[in-house]
Every structure is written in structure tokens, then in C-alpha cells.
Scaffold this motif. Structure first.
Motif, PDB file in Angstrom:
ATOM      1  N   GLU A 213       0.837  -1.291  -0.154  1.00 17.63           N
ATOM      2  CA  GLU A 213       0.016   0.063  -0.161  1.00 17.63           C
ATOM      3  C   GLU A 213       0.988   1.307   0.091  1.00 17.63           C
ATOM      4  OE1 GLU A 213      -2.738   2.926  -0.095  1.00 17.63           O
ATOM      5  OE2 GLU A 213      -3.015   0.702  -0.868  1.00 17.63           O
ATOM      6  N   PHE A 214       1.976   1.218   0.932  1.00 13.96           N
ATOM      7  CA  PHE A 214       2.831   2.543   0.821  1.00 13.96           C
ATOM      8  C   PHE A 214       3.430   2.573  -0.654  1.00 13.96           C
ATOM      9  CE2 PHE A 214       7.106   3.789   0.759  1.00 13.96           C
ATOM     10  CZ  PHE A 214       7.064   5.110   1.029  1.00 13.96           C
ATOM     11  N   LEU A 215       3.912   1.364  -1.248  1.00 15.27           N
ATOM     12  CA  LEU A 215       4.261   1.986  -2.389  1.00 15.27           C
ATOM     13  C   LEU A 215       3.229   2.249  -3.396  1.00 15.27           C
ATOM     14  CD1 LEU A 215       6.794   1.359  -4.339  1.00 15.27           C
ATOM     15  CD2 LEU A 215       5.935  -0.969  -4.815  1.00 15.27           C
ATOM     16  N   ARG A 216       2.142   1.913  -3.437  1.00 11.74           N
ATOM     17  CA  ARG A 216       1.039   2.302  -4.389  1.00 11.74           C
ATOM     18  C   ARG A 216       1.065   3.913  -3.919  1.00 11.74           C
ATOM     19  NH1 ARG A 216      -1.121  -2.568  -3.739  1.00 11.74           N
ATOM     20  NH2 ARG A 216      -2.404  -1.940  -1.757  1.00 11.74           N
ATOM     21  N   ARG A 217       0.964   4.424  -3.220  1.00 11.00           N
ATOM     22  CA  ARG A 217       0.699   5.839  -2.516  1.00 11.00           C
ATOM     23  C   ARG A 217       2.229   6.289  -2.821  1.00 11.00           C
ATOM     24  NH1 ARG A 217       0.788   8.094   2.217  1.00 11.00           N
ATOM     25  NH2 ARG A 217       1.788   6.482   3.382  1.00 11.00           N
ATOM     26  N   ALA A 218       3.449   5.898  -2.760  1.00 10.38           N
ATOM     27  CA  ALA A 218       4.807   6.651  -3.132  1.00 10.38           C
ATOM     28  C   ALA A 218       4.871   6.871  -4.520  1.00 10.38           C
ATOM     29  CB  ALA A 218       5.784   5.803  -2.537  1.00 10.38           C
ATOM     30  N   ASP A 219       4.457   5.689  -5.553  1.00  7.18           N
ATOM     31  CA  ASP A 219       4.402   5.592  -6.614  1.00  7.18           C
ATOM     32  C   ASP A 219       3.712   6.866  -7.312  1.00  7.18           C
ATOM     33  OD1 ASP A 219       6.408   3.874  -7.523  1.00  7.18           O
ATOM     34  OD2 ASP A 219       4.821   2.165  -7.518  1.00  7.18           O
ATOM     35  N   ALA A 220       2.456   6.917  -6.887  1.00  6.95           N
ATOM     36  CA  ALA A 220       1.456   7.702  -7.495  1.00  6.95           C
ATOM     37  C   ALA A 220       2.110   9.245  -6.899  1.00  6.95           C
ATOM     38  CB  ALA A 220       0.079   7.695  -6.629  1.00  6.95           C
ATOM     39  N   ALA A 221       2.672   9.454  -5.801  1.00 10.21           N
ATOM     40  CA  ALA A 221       3.164  10.851  -5.266  1.00 10.21           C
ATOM     41  C   ALA A 221       4.488  11.006  -6.372  1.00 10.21           C
ATOM     42  CB  ALA A 221       3.720  10.849  -3.874  1.00 10.21           C
ATOM     43  N   ALA A 222       5.088  10.033  -6.393  1.00  8.38           N
ATOM     44  CA  ALA A 222       6.420  10.386  -7.298  1.00  8.38           C
ATOM     45  C   ALA A 222       6.077  10.743  -8.778  1.00  8.38           C
ATOM     46  CB  ALA A 222       7.119   9.116  -7.347  1.00  8.38           C
ATOM     47  N   ARG A 223       5.013   9.916  -9.493  1.00 10.50           N
ATOM     48  CA  ARG A 223       4.430  10.385 -10.730  1.00 10.50           C
ATOM     49  C   ARG A 223       3.805  11.868 -10.702  1.00 10.50           C
ATOM     50  NH1 ARG A 223       3.307   4.900 -10.669  1.00 10.50           N
ATOM     51  NH2 ARG A 223       1.320   5.065  -9.928  1.00 10.50           N
ATOM     52  N   ALA A 224       3.279  12.134  -9.574  1.00 11.50           N
ATOM     53  CA  ALA A 224       2.734  13.350  -9.575  1.00 11.50           C
ATOM     54  C   ALA A 224       3.737  14.393  -9.666  1.00 11.50           C
ATOM     55  CB  ALA A 224       1.958  13.526  -8.441  1.00 11.50           C
ATOM     56  N   CYS A 225       5.092  14.326  -9.477  1.00  9.32           N
ATOM     57  CA  CYS A 225       5.983  15.029  -9.269  1.00  9.32           C
ATOM     58  C   CYS A 225       6.751  14.935 -10.615  1.00  9.32           C
ATOM     59  CB  CYS A 225       6.938  14.758  -7.862  1.00  9.32           C
ATOM     60  SG  CYS A 225       6.492  15.180  -6.467  1.00  9.32           S
ATOM     61  N   GLY A 226       6.713  14.065 -11.693  1.00  7.89           N
ATOM     62  CA  GLY A 226       7.200  14.078 -12.685  1.00  7.89           C
ATOM     63  C   GLY A 226       8.171  13.177 -12.803  1.00  7.89           C
ATOM     64  N   GLU A 227       8.142  12.108 -11.950  1.00  9.80           N
ATOM     65  CA  GLU A 227       9.324  10.759 -11.914  1.00  9.80           C
ATOM     66  C   GLU A 227       8.350   9.589 -12.392  1.00  9.80           C
ATOM     67  OE1 GLU A 227      12.278  11.169 -10.931  1.00  9.80           O
ATOM     68  OE2 GLU A 227      12.015  13.032 -10.105  1.00  9.80           O
ATOM     69  N   THR A 228       8.975   8.555 -12.931  1.00  7.33           N
ATOM     70  CA  THR A 228       8.296   7.371 -13.341  1.00  7.33           C
ATOM     71  C   THR A 228       7.811   6.327 -12.332  1.00  7.33           C
ATOM     72  OG1 THR A 228      10.671   6.410 -13.709  1.00  7.33           O
ATOM     73  CG2 THR A 228       9.829   7.583 -15.359  1.00  7.33           C
ATOM     74  N   GLY A 229       8.107   6.783 -10.839  1.00 10.94           N
ATOM     75  CA  GLY A 229       8.055   5.902  -9.845  1.00 10.94           C
ATOM     76  C   GLY A 229       8.605   6.219  -8.623  1.00 10.94           C
ATOM     77  N   PHE A 230       8.270   5.683  -7.666  1.00 20.12           N
ATOM     78  CA  PHE A 230       9.183   5.634  -6.296  1.00 20.12           C
ATOM     79  C   PHE A 230      10.608   5.020  -6.207  1.00 20.12           C
ATOM     80  CE2 PHE A 230      10.312   4.095  -1.990  1.00 20.12           C
ATOM     81  CZ  PHE A 230      10.602   5.280  -1.322  1.00 20.12           C
ATOM     82  N   VAL A 231      11.499   5.779  -6.051  1.00 14.20           N
ATOM     83  CA  VAL A 231      13.121   5.104  -5.894  1.00 14.20           C
ATOM     84  C   VAL A 231      13.289   5.673  -4.473  1.00 14.20           C
ATOM     85  CG1 VAL A 231      15.358   5.517  -6.313  1.00 14.20           C
ATOM     86  CG2 VAL A 231      13.616   5.196  -8.204  1.00 14.20           C
ATOM     87  N   GLY A 232      13.625   4.714  -3.422  1.00 20.98           N
ATOM     88  CA  GLY A 232      13.928   4.873  -1.981  1.00 20.98           C
ATOM     89  C   GLY A 232      13.782   3.767  -1.101  1.00 20.98           C
ATOM     90  N   GLN A 233      13.714   4.261  -0.008  1.00 22.82           N
ATOM     91  CA  GLN A 233      13.442   3.212   1.035  1.00 22.82           C
ATOM     92  C   GLN A 233      12.370   3.705   1.994  1.00 22.82           C
ATOM     93  OE1 GLN A 233      16.811   2.071   3.355  1.00 22.82           O
ATOM     94  NE2 GLN A 233      17.156   0.195   2.097  1.00 22.82           N
ATOM     95  N   ALA A 234      11.644   2.946   2.529  1.00 21.03           N
ATOM     96  CA  ALA A 234      10.598   3.365   3.775  1.00 21.03           C
ATOM     97  C   ALA A 234      10.609   2.137   4.715  1.00 21.03           C
ATOM     98  CB  ALA A 234       9.342   3.502   3.323  1.00 21.03           C
ATOM     99  N   MET A 235      10.420   2.594   5.900  1.00 23.61           N
ATOM    100  CA  MET A 235      10.450   1.550   7.147  1.00 23.61           C
ATOM    101  C   MET A 235       9.300   1.897   7.985  1.00 23.61           C
ATOM    102  SD  MET A 235      10.915   0.838  10.619  1.00 23.61           S
ATOM    103  CE  MET A 235      11.820   2.069  11.165  1.00 23.61           C
ATOM    104  N   ASP A 236       8.284   1.111   8.175  1.00 27.57           N
ATOM    105  CA  ASP A 236       7.111   1.352   9.093  1.00 27.57           C
ATOM    106  C   ASP A 236       6.547   0.270   9.496  1.00 27.57           C
ATOM    107  OD1 ASP A 236       5.271   3.307  10.222  1.00 27.57           O
ATOM    108  OD2 ASP A 236       4.169   3.895   8.354  1.00 27.57           O
ATOM    109  N   VAL A 237       5.340   0.315  10.480  1.00 27.19           N
ATOM    110  CA  VAL A 237       4.485  -0.536  10.882  1.00 27.19           C
ATOM    111  C   VAL A 237       3.164  -0.196  10.808  1.00 27.19           C
ATOM    112  CG1 VAL A 237       3.614  -1.720  13.029  1.00 27.19           C
ATOM    113  CG2 VAL A 237       6.241  -0.716  12.709  1.00 27.19           C
ATOM    114  N   ALA A 238       2.338  -1.199   9.958  1.00 22.86           N
ATOM    115  CA  ALA A 238       0.893  -0.982   9.622  1.00 22.86           C
ATOM    116  C   ALA A 238       0.168  -0.435  10.773  1.00 22.86           C
ATOM    117  CB  ALA A 238       0.566  -2.374   9.208  1.00 22.86           C
ATOM    118  N   ALA A 239      -0.729   0.519  10.267  1.00 25.85           N
ATOM    119  CA  ALA A 239      -1.550   1.427  11.027  1.00 25.85           C
ATOM    120  C   ALA A 239      -2.333   0.289  11.798  1.00 25.85           C
ATOM    121  CB  ALA A 239      -2.347   2.307  10.366  1.00 25.85           C
ATOM    122  N   GLY A 240      -2.711   0.658  13.285  1.00 24.31           N
ATOM    123  CA  GLY A 240      -3.506  -0.192  13.918  1.00 24.31           C
ATOM    124  C   GLY A 240      -3.159  -1.505  14.456  1.00 24.31           C
ATOM    125  N   VAL A 241      -1.906  -1.712  14.110  1.00 26.23           N
ATOM    126  CA  VAL A 241      -1.407  -3.337  14.523  1.00 26.23           C
ATOM    127  C   VAL A 241      -0.771  -2.922  15.906  1.00 26.23           C
ATOM    128  CG1 VAL A 241       0.411  -5.073  14.131  1.00 26.23           C
ATOM    129  CG2 VAL A 241      -0.853  -3.978  12.350  1.00 26.23           C
TER     130      VAL A 241
END
Length: 186
Positions: free
Chosen positions: A155-183
Motif C-alpha cells: 500500500e505504501f508503494l502504491r501511494r509513493a509511486d502515485a506521489a512520485a509520478r505526480a512530481c514528474g518521476e516514473t515511480g518511487f525510488v527510495g526506502q521506507a520502514m514503518d509498521v502497519a497502522a492499527g497493529v
């Protein structure tokens, strides 16, 4: 302007790791790491982690080898050191800056946009994930504690790809670390 390396003593990923620093600037550090063939993901806020197998490459890149205490003294004197106690705040600032760059809200616990640097290791918590993508055309590498974490990473990747494309990129490049909300942790 000099870069310094200490003796690899820190074990992880079936090898020993050392640290590479600059006495002057992060730009100098990045150039030396590149000359030595270190991956940009090996950068950690004020130093590069380097595997024992890179010793000769660091010598060829001009690194001066010192013991760990001397390396720490040089890093402190350089003004570049981020003390252990300040590292969580430094990561939080970096995450906020990178999330703002993409317009991501909410932001994950730890985020890097681009190839330079790495996020914290995967936490030992239910729903945790760590996602890495170095090429927007490639599948990401996802480490997850469980299926909830894997789903949260996707789900994060879907959001990050959409955000990167909105900034003119072809997709997200990077790293993320998190814990699912509500767990909740046990």
C-alpha cells in the motif's frame, strides 16, 4: 581534506563492517565512497558502512585507516557527527523533508527518497515492513514481519509511486520502514 576508515568490527549480514568518514564534508565523503565502489545505500547520516571485503578499494580511494577511537575523534572534530542520542531526531527530520518532497501524508516512520542512505532495520513488531526500490521499473525488495506488514508495504508503494509520478518521476525510488497502522504489539 581526508577520508578515514576504521577496522571492521561490527558483524551483520555474514561479514564484518567498518565506518568511513570525512574530516571536512559530506560531499567529499560521497565522492570517496563512490571511488571505492560503495553502494550509496551504505550512507548513514554522517558515515558510510563498509564491508571488510572493500578494504583494498578504500585504500585505492585514498582512505586513511585509523582505530575506532581516532575515527570518532576526527568525526567529532569535523562537526559532521550526529551523536547516537540525536540520530532518531535526524532521521525524523530527513523523513519529514523527503515526505514533503513527494507530498506524502502520512509519512512512514523512516523514509529516504533516492539512492543515498538507508532507513533503520526492520523492527521486531507485528505489521512491520522495510521496502527498498532502487529502480522504478524494478520490483521492490520487501522485508516484512508478517502478511499485514507485506500488505502495508504494498500500500505504501502504491501511494509513493502515485506521489512520485505526480512530481514528474516514473515511480518511487527510495526506502521506507514503518509498521502497519492499527497493529498492536503483543
Amino acid at each position: 581534506m581526508t577520508v578515514y576508515a576504521d577496522t571492521p568490527l561490527w558483524g551483520r549480514h555474514s561479514t564484518l563492517w567498518g565506518h568511513l568518514i570525512s574530516d571536512t564534508s559530506l560531499e567529499e565523503l560521497h565522492r570517496a565512497a563512490d571511488r571505492a565502489g560503495l553502494h550509496p545505500r551504505a550512507f548513514d547520516l554522517d558515515h558510510y558502512d563498509w564491508p571488510a571485503s572493500a578494504h583494498r578499494d578504500l585504500e585505492r580511494a585514498g582512505a586513511v585507516f585509523v582505530n575506532g577511537r581516532e575515527l570518532t575523534r576526527i568525526l567529532i572534530a569535523s562537526g559532521l557527527r550526529i551523536p547516537l542520542v540525536d540520530r532518531p531526531a535526524a532521521r525524523a527530520r530527513r523523513t519529514a523533508e523527503h515526505a514533503a518532497q513527494l507530498g506524502l501524508d502520512p509519512a512512514p516512520r523512516d523514509l529516504i527518497v533516492g539512492l543515498v542512505g538507508h532507513v533503520d532495520p526492520l523492527p521486531d513488531e507485528p505489521g512491520a515492513y522495510r521496502l527498498t526500490r532502487d529502480d522504478p521499473a524494478a520490483a521492490p525488495r520487501i522485508e516484512a514481519r508478517d502478511e499485514t506488514g507485506r500488505a502495508a508495504a504494498e500500500e505504501f508503494l502504491r501511494r509513493a509511486d502515485a506521489a512520485a509520478r505526480a512530481c514528474g518521476e516514473t515511480g518511487f525510488v527510495g526506502q521506507a520502514m514503518d509498521v502497519a497502522a492499527g497493529v498492536a504489539a503483543d
